[in-house]
Write a protein that holds these residues in place. Structure first.
Motif, PDB file in Angstrom:
ATOM      1  N   THR A 166       0.789  -1.229   0.000  1.00 30.86           N
ATOM      2  CA  THR A 166       0.000   0.000   0.000  1.00 30.86           C
ATOM      3  C   THR A 166       0.824   1.283   0.000  1.00 30.86           C
ATOM      4  OG1 THR A 166      -0.171  -0.372   2.376  1.00 30.86           O
ATOM      5  CG2 THR A 166      -2.093  -0.910   1.066  1.00 30.86           C
ATOM      6  N   VAL A 192      -2.784  -9.108   1.063  1.00 32.35           N
ATOM      7  CA  VAL A 192      -3.419  -7.848   0.710  1.00 32.35           C
ATOM      8  C   VAL A 192      -4.598  -8.064  -0.241  1.00 32.35           C
ATOM      9  CG1 VAL A 192      -1.845  -7.366  -1.209  1.00 32.35           C
ATOM     10  CG2 VAL A 192      -2.964  -5.470  -0.034  1.00 32.35           C
ATOM     11  N   ASP A 229      -0.304  -5.502   5.231  1.00 33.34           N
ATOM     12  CA  ASP A 229      -0.958  -5.910   3.986  1.00 33.34           C
ATOM     13  C   ASP A 229       0.085  -6.617   3.113  1.00 33.34           C
ATOM     14  OD1 ASP A 229       0.460  -3.603   3.717  1.00 33.34           O
ATOM     15  OD2 ASP A 229      -1.098  -2.473   2.694  1.00 33.34           O
TER      16      ASP A 229
END
Length: 878
Positions: free
Chosen positions: A326, A417, A369
């Motif tokens: 991310t 993720v 993630d």
């Protein structure tokens, strides 16, 4: 949700989004269900299918594959062993695969498999059809051989072999140097491999996998990175053919690195730290926000870590440092808030709004993630494009070791993720439907927040073990904290322990037996109460030597929970009964007193190391075991030995300790008294039997401006401030609306209240007082009992009972007496059994940083200890 569950970073990260998106997600799910059947049948081994349909005299059941042919089924019953392996399926109807068809399984699994029930007479009309879940049969067919495979890039005599497990694929090829190289499939293991020349070293590659994809219901060709990648290009677009043993990746002194002496798990004192938070606001660091900041020996951050190490902190626990999905890894691709944040009022909504507008593209995220489990995250590297991040991660470990600290990695093997066709889905695009835990209808479980993995499946379990061993051997990591460990089978975590124990300095360069393991043993979701396997939960891990976070004393110390509608619910260290605030949520004075006294019993159990069999007199006057003290319907004590439970008063989840106390202490409480209550709260973990953890900066009264979930709140709310002149982070605006807006009415007046904002005097005195307590904890052997029997002999609470002072706990531990006075006033504690015994304030405190604790006294003739308000005093026998 169960209020005892404390969501980890990843769960909190998605909580608001999942809540908001739930109606849309349900609509999408309903639409998908209308288009395609679910996967309600489960092929658990080559001979057995479980399917919740009832066979009849006029029905026939079979498996059909797009690769041709059918496998006939007949009703059967699950064996005892099968029921034990699949307890959640024990009551479902079962079907046996016709022995004549079982040799078709491997071929069938390389296509689209459906289960069909049809009429056995007439026109053979299809009555029911469903897709089939295949992890069980894949394990049965391939795991015995695949478990022994060396996956990812493996170098021998300078030549790399690349291997990937993809048993259901029609074909797998290697993309490298602009060409496609065929790979060979091993029929026994389902592993595809290819060997290249020395010129392949450090070249980017991907696998081209042609496979049936159930999420789009067709055969697709995926171009996907290696789940066993050891290095990556920037933003994880390609894996690299990298040898971690390459001397170019070893910083100077790596082979001869001297580590600080290991301590037993029961004595570990751990500082939890986010790599970017550590240095991004440190003007004295030459490598702000990077791995290399830990090599800046003269920076304010490293000076503070060395002070903590000298006082007794033994480990730095790094929030996720593996490759996560991310954050743009190139700094040139990252954005920063465009507002003049420093100029805005302390209670303004604009800061969080401005930070939120760039959050998706800034350089900050907690990192829960996972994208690639065994490669360092690129955004922390000076150059994310290539294997340099390996060298820099190793230099970080060196820097921490040289500061007197061992290194723990926060690992997140319980989810990924993404799954399905998402570009950031790696595992599921190679073996669709295998690596993730599927519910009875075939959808991916998301109880952790995201796509839950299934470590109960052989090859996901292998990935966990192999990845941890790689971090230990190749990066000399000294410990691992498992996120949501209760979603792992106990057997998987014990397999990690066994694999680490096999590492030796002579063979591997590390002592695996000295490596620390602990994790979150929360019990929830589709696996709760051992529904699918024996989980790695608090109660199940007791006695294994692998610690679990204990929420018992934490809640008693702070008061309430992070999901309370009213954040002012008080506890032992936040003024319950003894210094009440105005919240009606705290109840009547009588109710407050009762809750406070029970909280004191919970803290006593925590001070014992959360031992199930530790026996003491509780505040009702009864002789009880730790397991008989209630914690929201569960036993407070669950540990078998010191080291089974990890104590803490705060961590990255939920409000920082300072912010929680800001909500809970009466608004009139001066900053100096808030600082004293912070130290007292930290002491309940610091002075416990067993390991303890503290969030970085808590000793400096760290605030995130009341943000309870700062996973994506940017540097503005998260950065650590090592210089007291820069404040502690409090008053940087209202916290982000997504997770905090309901608390804004409580937050607004606090953020502008001068009493809630500490100055240098409060910050520096709190840190120094905490370090004094650390010194006592790590130098007094009584705090390091090796057995439950030793704790029982050494530890007692002599004033516990119906006459116990509300807000005061008096603990006797060998030749020590510790008084925790959480009340605003000086209190006396007369221990008649000690009358005539000489005691004095511990020398560390008598000559220490806190002038208030130096006024604590002892009257020998009556055995009376007198301790100032909001103070922890340690007395030692002369």
């Amino acid at each position: 949700m169960n209020r005892t569950l404390r969501r980890t970073a990843a769960a909190l990260a998605a909580l608001a989004l999942c809540t908001a998106a739930a109606p849309a997600a349900r609509q999408q799910s309903a639409a998908a269900s209308a288009k395609a059947p679910t996967a309600a049948a489960q092929w658990i081994d080559r001979s057995t299918v479980v399917w919740k349909v009832e066979p009849g005299d006029s029905t026939a059941e079979e498996l059909r594959s797009s690769r041709g042919g059918a496998l006939r089924l007949s009703p059967t019953s699950l064996t005892g062993a099968q029921k034990a392996a699949y307890p959640h399926l024990a009551s479902f109807p079962a079907f046996a695969v016709d022995p004549r068809d079982r040799d078709k399984a491997a071929t069938a699994l390389r296509g689209h498999v459906t289960a069909v029930q049809q009429e056995s007479t007439g026109d053979h009309r299809v009555l029911r059809r469903t897709d089939v879940q295949i992890p069980g049969v894949l394990d049965d067919l391939y795991a015995p051989a695949a478990r022994r495979a060396h996956l990812g890039p493996v170098f021998r005599d300078g030549r790399p072999t690349l291997s990937v497990w993809a048993p259901t694929a029609e074909s797998v090829a290697l993309e490298l140097d602009g060409r496609t190289v065929p790979m060979r499939r091993d029929a026994a293991s389902g592993v595809w491999s290819v060997t290249g020349g020395a010129d392949w070293r450090d070249k980017p590659y991907r696998y081209r996998v042609r496979v049936w994809a159930p999420t789009v219901r067709k055969v697709v060709t995926h171009k996907v990175t290696d789940p066993y990648a050891t290095a990556l290009t920037a933003d994880s677009t390609h894996s690299l053919v990298t040898d971690l043993a390459d001397p170019k990746l070893a910083p100077a002194g790596w082979a001869s690195l001297k580590k600080p002496k290991a301590v037993p798990e029961r004595d570990a004192r751990i500082e939890e730290l986010h790599i970017r938070d550590f240095s991004i606001a440190d003007r004295t660091s030459a490598h702000r926000g990077q791995y290399l900041a830990f090599t800046d020996r003269r920076s304010d951050g490293m000076k503070h870590l060395r002070e903590l190490a000298r006082a007794g902190t033994s480990y730095v626990h790094l929030l996720p440092a593996f490759d996560f999905g991310t954050v743009p890894e190139r700094r040139s691709d990252q954005t920063e808030p465009g507002c003049a944040l420093d100029s805005l009022p302390a209670d303004s909504e604009e800061q969080q709004s401005c930070v939120g507008r760039t959050a998706a593209k800034d350089g900050f995220n907690w990192g829960y993630d996972p994208l690639h489990y065994t490669v360092p995250e690129g955004s922390y590297a000076a150059d994310p494009d290539g294997p340099a991040r390996t060298r820099e991660f190793r230099r970080m470990v060196q820097g921490l070791n040289r500061a007197g600290l061992r290194t723990v990695m926060d690992v997140v093997y319980n989810h990924t993720v993404a799954s399905g066709q998402d570009p950031t889905s790696v595992l599921d695009r190679i073996v669709p439907g295998y690596y993730h835990r599927l519910l009875d209808d075939g959808t991916v479980a998301t109880s952790t927040c995201c796509a839950n993995t299934a470590p109960e499946h052989a090859m996901m379990g292998k990935l966990v073990v192999d990845s941890v061993v790689t971090w230990a051997r190749q990066y000399k990591v000294d410990g691992f904290r498992f996120d949501l460990m209760g979603h792992h089978p106990k057997a998987n975590i014990l397999a990690v322990r066994t694999a680490l124990d096999a590492l030796t300095p002579a063979k591997d360069g590390v002592d695996g037996k000295a490596i620390l393991l602990y994790g979150e043993g929360w019990n929830f979701g589709e696996v709760a109460n051992d529904a699918r396997f024996v989980q790695a939960t608090q109660k199940n891990m007791a006695g294994t030597g692998i610690a679990t976070f204990s929420d018992r004393a934490r809640d008693a110390v702070r008061g309430g929970g992070p999901f309370d509608e009213d954040p002012r619910v008080q506890g032992f260290a936040s003024g319950l009964y003894t210094d009440p605030n105005s919240s009606p949520a705290n109840g009547t004075p009588d109710q407050q007193k009762s809750r406070l006294l029970h909280s004191q019993d919970l803290i006593k159990v925590g001070l014992s190391g959360n031992l199930a069999d530790f026996t003491f007199t509780d505040t009702t006057g009864h002789r009880v075991k730790g397991s008989e003290v209630d914690y929201n319907g569960s036993p407070a004590g669950y540990a078998r030995a010191p080291g089974d439970a990890l104590a803490y008063a705060d961590a990255h989840d939920n409000e920082t300790l300072y912010d929680a106390l800001t909500y809970k202490l009466p608004a009139r409480t001066p900053a100096a008294d808030r600082a004293r209550m912070q130290v007292l709260a930290m002491a309940t973990a610091t002075l416990s039997q067993g390991p303890a953890l503290s969030q970085a900066g808590t000793d400096l009264l760290r605030s995130k401006s009341l943000d309870r979930n700062s996973f994506d709140s940017g540097d503005w709310f998260n950065a650590l401030h090592w210089r007291c002149q820069d404040g502690n982070g409090f008053g940087r605006g209202l916290p982000p609306a997504a997770d905090n807006k309901a608390k804004w009415p409580y937050a607004r007046p606090l953020l502008t209240d001068p009493a809630a904002r500490p100055g240098c005097a409060e910050i520096t005195s709190a840190s120094a007082a905490y370090r004094d307590l650390l010194r006592i904890r790590t130098t007094e052997k009584a705090f390091s009992q090796a057995t439950a029997e030793g704790v029982q002999r050494a530890l007692s609470f002599p004033l516990s009972g119906t006459g116990e002072t509300p807000g005061v706990i008096t603990m006797r531990l060998g030749d020590l007496v510790v008084v925790f006075n959480a009340t605003p006033d000086r209190r006396t504690q007369a221990v008649a059994d000690l009358a005539g015994t000489p005691y004095a304030l511990h020398p560390v405190q008598a000559h220490g940083a806190d002038p208030t604790v130096r006024t604590a006294s002892y009257e020998r003739s009556s055995g009376t200890f007198t301790v100032p308000g909001r103070t922890v005093a340690v007395f030692t026998r002369r």
